[in-house]
Design a protein around this motif. Sequence first.
Motif, short mmCIF file in Angstrom:
data_model
loop_
_atom_site.label_atom_id
_atom_site.label_comp_id
_atom_site.label_asym_id
_atom_site.label_seq_id
_atom_site.Cartn_x
_atom_site.Cartn_y
_atom_site.Cartn_z
N SER A 6 18.50 -86.80 42.59
CA SER A 6 18.64 -87.44 41.28
C SER A 6 18.72 -88.96 41.39
CB SER A 6 19.91 -86.92 40.58
OG SER A 6 21.06 -87.17 41.36
N SER A 7 18.80 -89.48 42.62
CA SER A 7 18.82 -90.92 42.85
C SER A 7 18.18 -91.19 44.20
CB SER A 7 20.25 -91.46 42.83
OG SER A 7 20.95 -91.03 43.99
N LEU A 8 17.86 -92.46 44.46
CA LEU A 8 17.24 -92.81 45.73
C LEU A 8 18.15 -92.49 46.91
CD1 LEU A 8 15.43 -96.18 44.93
CD2 LEU A 8 14.62 -93.83 44.62
N ALA A 9 19.45 -92.57 46.71
CA ALA A 9 20.39 -92.27 47.80
C ALA A 9 20.26 -90.83 48.27
CB ALA A 9 21.82 -92.56 47.35
N ASP A 10 19.81 -89.94 47.36
CA ASP A 10 19.69 -88.52 47.70
C ASP A 10 18.50 -88.24 48.62
OD1 ASP A 10 21.89 -87.88 46.13
OD2 ASP A 10 20.66 -87.58 44.34
N LEU A 11 17.71 -89.27 48.94
CA LEU A 11 16.55 -89.06 49.80
C LEU A 11 16.94 -88.83 51.25
CD1 LEU A 11 14.15 -91.80 48.39
CD2 LEU A 11 14.04 -89.34 47.98
N GLN A 65 13.53 -98.79 51.78
CA GLN A 65 14.14 -100.11 51.93
C GLN A 65 15.13 -100.38 50.80
OE1 GLN A 65 11.61 -103.64 51.13
NE2 GLN A 65 12.20 -104.38 53.16
N LYS A 66 14.74 -100.06 49.58
CA LYS A 66 15.61 -100.26 48.43
C LYS A 66 16.86 -99.39 48.51
CE LYS A 66 15.76 -100.19 43.37
NZ LYS A 66 14.99 -100.00 42.10
N ALA A 67 16.69 -98.18 49.04
CA ALA A 67 17.81 -97.23 49.14
C ALA A 67 18.72 -97.53 50.33
CB ALA A 67 17.28 -95.81 49.24
N GLY A 68 18.34 -98.52 51.16
CA GLY A 68 19.13 -98.82 52.34
C GLY A 68 18.97 -97.78 53.43
N LEU A 69 17.83 -97.09 53.43
CA LEU A 69 17.56 -96.05 54.42
C LEU A 69 16.45 -96.50 55.35
CD1 LEU A 69 17.52 -92.95 52.02
CD2 LEU A 69 19.43 -93.73 53.44
N TYR A 99 3.51 -94.55 39.74
CA TYR A 99 4.04 -93.37 40.43
C TYR A 99 5.50 -93.10 40.08
CZ TYR A 99 -0.05 -94.01 43.44
OH TYR A 99 -1.33 -94.16 43.90
N GLN A 100 5.85 -91.82 40.11
CA GLN A 100 7.24 -91.39 40.15
C GLN A 100 7.43 -90.58 41.43
OE1 GLN A 100 8.88 -89.60 36.58
NE2 GLN A 100 7.61 -90.87 35.24
N LEU A 101 8.68 -90.37 41.82
CA LEU A 101 8.94 -89.53 42.98
C LEU A 101 9.07 -88.09 42.51
CD1 LEU A 101 11.51 -91.55 45.14
CD2 LEU A 101 9.03 -91.37 45.42
N GLY A 102 8.06 -87.30 42.81
CA GLY A 102 8.12 -85.89 42.48
C GLY A 102 9.12 -85.19 43.39
N VAL A 103 9.87 -84.24 42.84
CA VAL A 103 10.89 -83.51 43.58
C VAL A 103 10.54 -82.02 43.53
CG1 VAL A 103 13.35 -82.98 43.78
CG2 VAL A 103 12.61 -85.25 42.96
N ALA A 104 10.55 -81.38 44.69
CA ALA A 104 10.17 -79.97 44.77
C ALA A 104 11.17 -79.09 44.05
CB ALA A 104 10.07 -79.55 46.24
N PRO A 105 10.73 -77.96 43.52
CA PRO A 105 11.65 -77.02 42.86
C PRO A 105 12.81 -76.64 43.78
CG PRO A 105 9.37 -76.37 42.48
CD PRO A 105 9.33 -77.48 43.49
N GLY A 106 14.01 -76.70 43.22
CA GLY A 106 15.19 -76.31 43.97
C GLY A 106 15.79 -77.40 44.83
N GLY A 126 17.78 -87.36 54.56
CA GLY A 126 17.59 -86.02 55.11
C GLY A 126 16.44 -85.24 54.51
N LYS A 127 15.72 -85.82 53.57
CA LYS A 127 14.64 -85.08 52.90
C LYS A 127 13.30 -85.25 53.62
CE LYS A 127 17.30 -83.71 49.49
NZ LYS A 127 18.57 -84.30 49.93
N LYS A 128 12.42 -84.28 53.39
CA LYS A 128 11.04 -84.34 53.87
C LYS A 128 10.20 -85.03 52.79
CE LYS A 128 10.73 -79.92 54.28
NZ LYS A 128 10.17 -78.56 54.50
N ILE A 129 9.57 -86.15 53.16
CA ILE A 129 8.86 -86.96 52.18
C ILE A 129 7.39 -87.08 52.59
CG2 ILE A 129 8.75 -89.19 51.03
CD1 ILE A 129 11.68 -89.61 51.72
N ALA A 130 6.49 -86.77 51.66
CA ALA A 130 5.06 -86.91 51.92
C ALA A 130 4.73 -88.38 52.14
CB ALA A 130 4.25 -86.37 50.74
N TYR A 131 3.87 -88.63 53.13
CA TYR A 131 3.63 -90.02 53.54
C TYR A 131 2.20 -90.19 54.04
CZ TYR A 131 4.19 -94.31 56.30
OH TYR A 131 4.06 -95.60 56.82
#
Length: 352
Positions: A141-146, A168-172, A130-137, A148-153
């Motif tokens: 660009s990094s795990l830290a940018d996650l 966990q890896k991103a410290g979030l 898997y890769q982390l798909g990012v929605a248009p717009g 506040g984001k809406k993530i499918a789960y």
Amino acid sequence: MRTPPPLLAAALAGALFALSACGDDAGAPLELTAALPDQVAGGTEIRIGDPAIQAIVQASGLDKELADAGVQVEWANISGGPQSIQAFRGDKLDCSAVADIPSLFAAWTGTSTKIVFQSVIVDPINHPIYQLGVAPGVNVSSLADLRGKKIAYSAGQAQGALVLRVLQKAGLSKDDVTLVELTSTGDSYVTALGSKAVDVAPIGAANVKIYKTKYPGGGAILTGIRDDASTLYCLTKSVQDADKAAALKVYVGVRAKALLWQNANPDGYAKAYLQDVQGLSAEDAKDVVAVDGRKGIPATWDNALKRLQETADLLAEQQDRDKLDVSTLVDRRFEPVETAAAGADVVTGDAA
């Protein structure tokens, strides 16, 4: 091996109905500590949901090895956690191809299963599932940018566990993001990204190019996390049936050979499964094969079980589940069966 495109409800119902008549005749009881039988009783049938291996076995001629051993396989176009657990509960299936998470959720929801096969990717970090798909717009660009984001789960699927490991890896924590409950079936995560219902979703690395083409402006980033767990798990009562256990012993050996055939015959695999079964174009199938990691049979299951225990502990903590000892979820009698079939091609060291 991962979940194929979703089946039409009627097709799935028909497959389960066809299988329902196959589970009535039971062989002699077999203790889980007893040696696996070597001889397959005449007329023994095993009900397997393993679509990719089915295509490989038929394309490679390995189906003759099954037939010569007296193994009859009733194939089901079923794989992945939700479908397989449903089929197990209805006693419509003996075994199914999944990642590692379904065996945990089967245990947590009262369905007793055993893992009878483990495989790995030889170079798992550079060839992620898997890769982390990012929605248009959306800017990620990094795990830290996650944050506040809406993530499918999806709690009961490998993708859901990957999301928790990524956080966990991103410290979030889960409180730092919005988890959107969404079962991953077919291209549901891709559609959710394209419609901007979510900002981020794990999507198959093999489908990233297709996603970016379908939704211009969409992107994807690597997780840097190993996500290559691949198993075959079976109803416990199936491996406690002496006749089925003998047939599964043969099947596990053939399955190992099938994965090695896939490595050696990528074009044949692309045609037999990606094009003829999954319906990809020749060009898209070629792209998938290009990013696919080389499959390997581990010399020992020790490392896989260590990773599974770590995942089980994380899910127990994050999802308020009972603690599990994952050693109770595997049937290591099949471990030497697959390694013997792989021979000198077994994977040793950290990659295993």
